[in-house]
Design a protein around this motif. Structure first.
Motif, mmCIF file in Angstrom:
data_model
loop_
_atom_site.group_PDB
_atom_site.id
_atom_site.type_symbol
_atom_site.label_atom_id
_atom_site.label_comp_id
_atom_site.label_asym_id
_atom_site.label_seq_id
_atom_site.Cartn_x
_atom_site.Cartn_y
_atom_site.Cartn_z
ATOM 1 N N PRO A 103 2.658 9.759 8.514
ATOM 2 C CA PRO A 103 1.386 9.379 9.164
ATOM 3 C C PRO A 103 0.225 10.228 8.644
ATOM 4 C CG PRO A 103 3.113 9.807 10.781
ATOM 5 C CD PRO A 103 3.631 10.274 9.465
ATOM 6 N N ARG A 104 -0.905 9.573 8.423
ATOM 7 C CA ARG A 104 -2.119 10.305 7.994
ATOM 8 C C ARG A 104 -3.226 9.970 8.980
ATOM 9 N NH1 ARG A 104 -5.614 10.059 2.719
ATOM 10 N NH2 ARG A 104 -4.322 8.294 2.142
ATOM 11 N N GLU A 105 -3.648 10.969 9.734
ATOM 12 C CA GLU A 105 -4.655 10.736 10.770
ATOM 13 C C GLU A 105 -6.007 10.385 10.157
ATOM 14 O OE1 GLU A 105 -5.119 13.600 13.908
ATOM 15 O OE2 GLU A 105 -2.944 13.686 14.188
ATOM 16 N N GLY A 106 -6.695 9.474 10.837
ATOM 17 C CA GLY A 106 -8.033 9.111 10.393
ATOM 18 C C GLY A 106 -8.052 8.205 9.184
ATOM 19 N N SER A 107 -6.881 7.753 8.777
ATOM 20 C CA SER A 107 -6.841 6.877 7.606
ATOM 21 C C SER A 107 -6.212 5.536 7.989
ATOM 22 C CB SER A 107 -6.012 7.554 6.513
ATOM 23 O OG SER A 107 -5.865 6.686 5.433
ATOM 24 N N LYS A 108 -6.684 4.495 7.332
ATOM 25 C CA LYS A 108 -6.165 3.161 7.637
ATOM 26 C C LYS A 108 -4.688 3.046 7.258
ATOM 27 C CE LYS A 108 -7.157 -1.712 6.735
ATOM 28 N NZ LYS A 108 -7.948 -2.669 5.972
ATOM 29 N N TYR A 109 -4.318 3.728 6.169
ATOM 30 C CA TYR A 109 -2.936 3.638 5.695
ATOM 31 C C TYR A 109 -2.256 4.997 5.735
ATOM 32 C CZ TYR A 109 -4.346 -0.886 3.760
ATOM 33 O OH TYR A 109 -4.795 -2.156 3.606
ATOM 34 N N ASN A 110 -0.978 4.963 5.993
ATOM 35 C CA ASN A 110 -0.191 6.202 5.950
ATOM 36 C C ASN A 110 0.196 6.530 4.508
ATOM 37 O OD1 ASN A 110 -0.211 6.556 8.717
ATOM 38 N ND2 ASN A 110 1.531 5.174 8.991
ATOM 39 N N ASP A 111 0.718 7.736 4.319
ATOM 40 C CA ASP A 111 1.255 8.096 2.999
ATOM 41 C C ASP A 111 2.725 7.678 2.951
ATOM 42 O OD1 ASP A 111 -1.161 9.238 2.535
ATOM 43 O OD2 ASP A 111 -0.496 11.304 2.861
ATOM 44 N N TYR A 112 3.231 7.555 1.750
ATOM 45 C CA TYR A 112 4.648 7.195 1.598
ATOM 46 C C TYR A 112 5.304 8.165 0.639
ATOM 47 C CZ TYR A 112 3.298 2.807 3.705
ATOM 48 O OH TYR A 112 2.828 1.878 4.567
ATOM 49 N N LEU A 113 6.472 8.611 1.026
ATOM 50 C CA LEU A 113 7.229 9.480 0.131
ATOM 51 C C LEU A 113 8.475 8.718 -0.307
ATOM 52 C CD1 LEU A 113 7.292 12.343 -1.107
ATOM 53 C CD2 LEU A 113 8.789 12.999 0.768
ATOM 54 N N LEU A 114 8.578 8.543 -1.592
ATOM 55 C CA LEU A 114 9.715 7.807 -2.134
ATOM 56 C C LEU A 114 10.677 8.806 -2.771
ATOM 57 C CD1 LEU A 114 10.801 4.941 -2.923
ATOM 58 C CD2 LEU A 114 9.528 5.190 -5.024
ATOM 59 N N LYS A 115 11.921 8.756 -2.305
ATOM 60 C CA LYS A 115 12.928 9.676 -2.872
ATOM 61 C C LYS A 115 13.878 8.879 -3.749
ATOM 62 C CE LYS A 115 12.894 12.979 0.885
ATOM 63 N NZ LYS A 115 13.560 13.463 2.076
ATOM 64 N N ILE A 116 13.936 9.278 -5.025
ATOM 65 C CA ILE A 116 14.824 8.585 -5.965
ATOM 66 C C ILE A 116 15.875 9.595 -6.423
ATOM 67 C CG2 ILE A 116 14.909 7.350 -8.175
ATOM 68 C CD1 ILE A 116 11.848 6.758 -7.645
ATOM 69 N N ASN A 117 17.096 9.318 -6.065
ATOM 70 C CA ASN A 117 18.138 10.326 -6.321
ATOM 71 C C ASN A 117 18.564 10.412 -7.783
ATOM 72 O OD1 ASN A 117 18.238 11.233 -3.681
ATOM 73 N ND2 ASN A 117 19.528 9.516 -3.087
ATOM 74 N N ARG A 118 18.347 9.337 -8.525
ATOM 75 C CA ARG A 118 18.767 9.354 -9.935
ATOM 76 C C ARG A 118 17.563 9.033 -10.823
ATOM 77 N NH1 ARG A 118 23.939 6.176 -11.156
ATOM 78 N NH2 ARG A 118 24.574 8.015 -12.277
ATOM 79 N N CYS A 119 17.141 10.029 -11.619
ATOM 80 C CA CYS A 119 15.950 9.839 -12.451
ATOM 81 C C CYS A 119 16.357 9.797 -13.928
ATOM 82 C CB CYS A 119 14.964 10.975 -12.213
ATOM 83 S SG CYS A 119 13.628 10.992 -13.406
ATOM 84 N N PRO A 120 16.196 8.638 -14.585
ATOM 85 C CA PRO A 120 16.604 8.532 -15.989
ATOM 86 C C PRO A 120 15.803 9.431 -16.920
ATOM 87 C CG PRO A 120 15.546 6.502 -15.227
ATOM 88 C CD PRO A 120 15.647 7.404 -14.051
#
Lengths: 490, 170
Positions: A103-120
């Protein structure tokens, strides 16, 4: 996974130019090393690698801009389709990942954290003696990692979609954790900014780049307003037909679709549905032509395949002849009752949305009219894309007749030549006789299609299961077709 | 557990953005007065090859008799390219014609350098690495000579030229 999401991923993979993934990863590593060879500063190299990735992806997007018009136009939806972005940029499936909404206060959109366990990109980084870029030399922990170039690419694609869909928000995609740097997984933070905040961020980045002590040619403003063009009617339609919406429409019955279409017309065009359809009152035939016209242009959307093919004069001609033949054959094979049924569906769709007079006018169309209008629209689109229908001969055999290069007629024409001159007319006669026979012979087929059509209507509800039904089976077959295409392209 | 480099050999990745990245890199190099951009690209290829052969190589020995096949296999397996190879045994040249080069597609106004200089460096190094590790004295060593044609120069195909020599003579 939705049908369109699946299709987009398949098409992107099947028609991109691919190499072995290890070659990709090692080439990526070498680009970073060369940048570092110039900057002699690891932190600065990562900043520049992100910029290289961003520019490279932007260049690709510009070349294939049409395909992105079908992508969802809101920032949150773009992130929902992150898997497609990943496939577009990297050409491979996004495996073993999870999202976290912050959640990001005062903003229309929240932030997103994407976790990728395998990075080529990070695969086995540091194990080979050529992995000479040393993350240990980074003094500042806030720097990005090895995948920063990839993040630059993803950010460019996401923002290109938002720009082309005329959305005022932009997405910042930053690498938060990197396996090569010692992290447990690749973590990507996605932050959504309004246009003003985004401009400030871009200015800060430009300022940072300029202070690095290396020359990096500044490029034209990527944020420049998309010019209104003659094709804006297609853009308007694409505002409505984006892949996320189509998926929703497919799941809903006619009434639901009508409601959604009404909402979209109100929202996007700022007018009531009957007002919108009123534009086509007394021009209902044009409306059907537009459907045919758009059908062909939509087919051309992926990489302008049709347009590219038609640049070859012979391909354009062959397609033109096939189209002409199809136009004639369609009415032979598809029973008018079936077409009439679809006309009724169109009437039911318009009923309540369009003015009464328009609905009454559409009711007057025969099945033959509808098919003719659709083909007329499609022909117009094909002309746009490069087929010169006016230059086509009566039949394809005439094309095969060789003409002298200087365009003159020989003064010494033999009997054989004279006979050859008459061949097209003879073929035309044969063709017409054949069409008469075909007309008679298609009767059983028409009966079959009629039966299948009505049978299908009853059966359709029981076969749409993704796992076991027709849809699943078709999807499986297309999977196989795309795999074959990929193989052939190798 | 993350991917291993060995695993990556079994999958493909789309090159479109990487192809553009090479042009941006070359342009960045020129802008920063790197005088030997062509050589730098070949060095990139050399480095790729040195790592690559630890995970995959087409054969254990490269001789004049299998040189064509080895080169064809490298282009097919690494770059997904179907190529035509010509060997000039008088001049010791190997000419590879690739109509769908993975690293060249567009002609740019600002810079005239072919991305496939990297391929030239890589292929030569893969073969030389194999031969250096081979006990067969008639193994072949390959040197990158030039990219004589490229889609980046406006040609229809890319033509990469190598010069070969026998390991024993060198």
């Amino acid at each position: 996974m939705g049908a369109f999401q699946w299709l987009m991923k398949k098409i992107t993979k099947a028609f991109g130019r691919s190499t072995n993934a290890l070659f990709y990863t090692l080439l990526y590593r070498e680009i970073l090393k060369e940048v570092n060879n110039i900057t002699k500063n690891e932190k600065e190299s990562l900043i520049l690698l992100r910029e290289v990735g961003r520019r490279a992806a932007y260049e690709s997007c510009e070349r294939h801009s049409n395909i992105f018009k079908f992508m969802p136009g809101s920032p949150k939806k773009v992130l929902d389709y992150f898997e497609i972005l990943w496939v577009v940029v990297f050409g491979r499936e996004l495996e073993d990942h999870s999202y976290e909404e912050i959640p990001r206060e005062g903003s229309k959109y929240n932030d997103y954290l994407l976790k990728i366990n395998r990075c080529p990109i990070c695969a086995d980084y540091g194990k080979d003696s050529e992995d000479t870029f040393k993350f240990s030399k980074l003094k500042d922990n806030d720097t990005e990692g090895l995948a920063c170039g990839l993040c630059g690419m993803l950010e460019a694609v996401a923002n290109f979609i938002l720009k082309i869909r005329r959305n005022d928000y932009r997405i910042q995609i930053v690498e938060q954790s990197c396996i090569a740097k010692g992290g447990e997984s690749l973590q990507i933070l996605c932050k959504i900014y309004d246009y003003k905040e985004w401009q400030e961020l871009i200015n800060a980045r430009t300022h940072e780049r300029k202070s690095l002590g290396v020359s990096f040619e500044e490029i034209v403003d990527e944020e420049e307003i998309v010019q209104e063009t003659k094709l804006d009617i297609i853009d308007k339609i694409q505002d409505v037909i984006s892949i996320d919406k189509l998926e929703e429409y497919l799941d809903e019955p006619l009434e639901g679709v009508k409601e959604r279409v009404s909402d979209i017309i109100r929202e996007k065009l700022s007018m009531e549905p009957d007002h919108f359809f009123d534009y086509f009152r007394n021009y209902e035939d044009d409306m059907i032509r537009i459907i045919g016209f758009l059908g062909i242009h939509l087919l051309n959307e992926y990489g302008g395949l049709l347009e590219k093919a038609f640049k070859n004069e012979w391909l354009a001609k062959v397609f033109g002849y096939v189209f002409k033949q199809l136009k004639q054959m369609t009415l032979l094979f598809i029973p008018l009752d079936v077409i009439r049924d679809y006309n009724e569906l169109l009437v039911s769709f318009l009923d309540g949305l369009a003015p009464l007079e328009m609905v009454e006018n559409v009711k007057l169309f025969t099945g033959k009219d509808t098919i003719t209008y659709l083909f007329e629209g499609a022909q117009l689109a094909l002309e746009n894309l490069g087929i010169e229908f006016t230059e086509l001969k009566d039949n394809i055999w005439e094309e095969l007749k060789k003409e002298r290069e200087d365009g003159l007629i020989s003064s010494e024409t033999s009997t054989i030549d004279k006979t050859r001159e008459k061949v097209p007319q003879i073929i035309n006669i044969f063709q017409d006789v054949l069409m008469i026979f075909t007309d008679i012979l298609t009767l059983p087929i028409r009966v079959l299609i009629s039966e299948s059509h009505y049978g299908l209507k009853t059966a359709i509800n029981s076969v749409i299961s993704e796992e076991e039904g027709l849809y699943g089976s078709i999807k499986e077959r297309f999977d196989s077709i795309f795999d074959q295409i990929e193989e052939i392209r190798k | 557990m993350n991917y291993s480099r060995k695993e990556l050999i079994t999958t493909d990745a789309t090159m479109n953005q990487m192809r553009n990245s090479i042009h941006i890199l070359a342009s960045f190099m020129e802008k920063n007065e790197v005088s030997n951009v062509r050589e730098r690209l070949r060095i990139m290829g050399h480095n790729i090859a040195k790592t690559y052969v630890r995970y995959w190589k087409p054969t254990e020995t490269v001789l004049i008799s299998n040189l064509k096949d080895v080169i064809t296999t490298i282009y097919q397996k690494v770059l997904n390219s179907t190529i035509t190879v010509e060997i000039d045994e008088l001049e010791n040249f190997v000419k590879v014609q690739d109509s769908k080069c993975a690293l060249c597609k567009y002609q740019y106004d600002d810079i005239t350098i072919a991305g496939c200089e990297i391929i030239l460096g890589m292929v030569a190094e893969i073969i030389s690495q194999i031969s250096n590790n081979s006990s067969d004295s008639s193994s072949i060593l390959l040197d990158p000579l030039e990219v004589s044609e490229s889609q980046a120069y406006g040609n229809k195909t890319c033509v990469q030229v190598f010069k070969y020599k026998l390991k024993e003579r060198s």
